[in-house]
Design a protein around this motif. Structure first.
Motif, short mmCIF file in Angstrom:
data_model
loop_
_atom_site.label_atom_id
_atom_site.label_comp_id
_atom_site.label_asym_id
_atom_site.label_seq_id
_atom_site.Cartn_x
_atom_site.Cartn_y
_atom_site.Cartn_z
N GLY B 120 0.81 -1.21 0.00
CA GLY B 120 0.00 0.00 0.00
C GLY B 120 0.84 1.25 0.00
O GLY B 120 2.05 1.21 0.26
N THR B 121 0.18 2.35 -0.31
CA THR B 121 0.84 3.65 -0.29
C THR B 121 -0.12 4.69 0.30
O THR B 121 -1.34 4.51 0.28
CB THR B 121 1.23 4.13 -1.70
N ALA B 122 0.47 5.76 0.79
CA ALA B 122 -0.32 6.91 1.23
C ALA B 122 0.56 8.14 1.15
O ALA B 122 1.79 8.05 1.26
CB ALA B 122 -0.82 6.72 2.66
N VAL B 123 -0.08 9.26 0.92
CA VAL B 123 0.59 10.56 1.05
C VAL B 123 -0.20 11.31 2.11
O VAL B 123 -1.37 11.65 1.91
CB VAL B 123 0.57 11.35 -0.28
N PHE B 124 0.42 11.51 3.27
CA PHE B 124 -0.28 12.18 4.37
C PHE B 124 -0.11 13.69 4.25
O PHE B 124 1.01 14.19 4.20
CB PHE B 124 0.26 11.70 5.72
N GLY B 125 -1.22 14.38 4.20
CA GLY B 125 -1.19 15.84 4.15
C GLY B 125 -1.07 16.44 5.53
O GLY B 125 -1.01 15.74 6.55
N LYS B 126 -1.05 17.77 5.55
CA LYS B 126 -0.77 18.50 6.79
C LYS B 126 -1.84 18.28 7.86
O LYS B 126 -1.58 18.48 9.06
CB LYS B 126 -0.63 19.99 6.47
N GLN B 127 -3.03 17.84 7.44
CA GLN B 127 -4.07 17.59 8.44
C GLN B 127 -3.78 16.35 9.28
O GLN B 127 -4.49 16.08 10.25
CB GLN B 127 -5.45 17.48 7.77
N TYR B 128 -2.73 15.60 8.93
CA TYR B 128 -2.35 14.41 9.71
C TYR B 128 -1.04 14.62 10.45
O TYR B 128 -0.37 13.68 10.86
CB TYR B 128 -2.24 13.19 8.77
N GLU B 129 -0.67 15.87 10.64
CA GLU B 129 0.63 16.18 11.24
C GLU B 129 0.64 15.94 12.75
O GLU B 129 -0.30 16.27 13.46
CB GLU B 129 0.98 17.65 10.97
#
Lengths: 231, 231
Positions: B120-129
């Motif tokens: 799997g892959t994910a790109v976590f944006g700033k809302q997950y900081e």
């Protein structure tokens, strides 16, 4: 909570703490918008709105996202994304993915200090569903990380999560207030051992243990982590 | 992925599987709206929009939330909130808080089958900081629960998470594609032992172990878990 000075280990953290809180009116509007977006999000989990209405909402949302992008400041967020590194329970956690009143992805979890423990509550909506009618186990783990992270920071030696273990006892129900409780078990060198529970009514839904490692937060760069906006 | 019949243990799950997929046009519009809401959410983490603009957006959002509420069907969501109980990798996971393309709180994480493993892959944006510039540890744990949950379901004896342990090795960066990998280590009676890794480039950011307990999903009620809408 007590208005005491942050202890010495947090001195370097002061570079992250803004000198001024966000404007009250702007912040209030932001929190209102985040709350409305939470309602939309839960609504999207079960709805039968016509395609045309969804497209109109998507178009309006895309325009607003572009508008926001144009106002990007490039400075650090107000407050912290999580409790652990702040070492200051007075800090704003508006942007936390768990606690953040200004973050639409946050349930939001509410945490507070009770003596030497951290207590908290959350009401998980349908957007956090795993098994039918119950909270996704991953979100239970995420909330524990935040609760244990907050209580270990109260030692005055805040660390980052080294190991998090969650034991699931019963499925955690959606839509009702569930209760977290966390405490520090012991401190051993640079390691802080914390534990926590999650109850729904009298039912123990899950337990957690966390080992936190005292961290030099100075290693995190404080400059903006993305280019500033075009606005 | 193979189009094989679901094995016997999933027979009872068929009551949860709707006979028809959501309308393509409506679903496409829903996914577009969810994507736009993700952009707004990340935008809200760093913006300086005037209070009046935020209030206008909040008012429009409140109206739209009411409109959605009026179209609530009261029937089960399409697909499942998480992979574990579905036992069918063909199922739609539009509403998962981790995978859900239709769920604005989902990053979304992408998972797929590779041989006997899940990748799997994910790109976590700033809302997950959490820590500055890095993914909140709680979200790392949540994503592992989903990845391990999917791989253990491939045994044909899907279970619910009994214990999840996450070991954090390095902070996980925001904004770049990070990679999950999960496999089943062994099955022992009703227990399925799974493990997983999270990498950013060549860096091992975290490892996880999960023990899943084979579950009779029939104990979850299938009727609507909230009253139907007023519309």
């Amino acid at each position: 909570m007590e208005e005491t000075e942050a202890p010495e280990p947090f001195a370097r953290l002061s570079t992250w703490i803004p000198n001024e809180a966000p404007p009250e009116g702007q912040r209030a509007a932001l929190l209102r918008l985040a709350a409305a977006m939470r309602k939309i999000t839960e609504g999207l989990m079960d709805m039968d709105a016509p395609e045309a209405d969804l497209i109109a909402a998507a178009e309006a949302s895309e325009r607003f996202a572009e508008h926001l992008e144009a106002t990007r400041t490039g400075r650090r967020s107000w407050g912290f994304g999580e409790t652990s590194p702040s070492g200051d329970t007075r800090a704003l956690f508006d942007h936390s993915p768990l606690l953040g009143m200004a973050n639409p992805v946050a349930p939001p979890l509410k945490l507070w200090v009770e003596g030497d423990a951290v207590a908290g509550t959350a009401v998980f909506g349908k957007q956090y569903e795993g098994p039918p009618g119950h909270v996704h186990g991953g979100l239970v783990a995420a909330a524990f990380d935040e609760a244990l992270g907050m209580v270990q920071a109260m030692t005055g030696q805040p660390g980052m999560t080294g190991t998090l273990t969650v034991r699931y006892r019963r499925p955690t129900p959606l839509h009702i207030e569930v209760r977290f409780r966390a405490r520090v078990e012991r401190v051993d060198g640079r390691k802080i051992f914390a534990s926590g529970t999650l109850h729904a009514g009298e039912t123990l839904c899950a337990e957690a243990e966390g080992v936190f490692i005292m961290t030099d937060y100075g290693r995190f760069r404080v400059e903006p982590d993305r280019p500033a906006g075009k606005g």
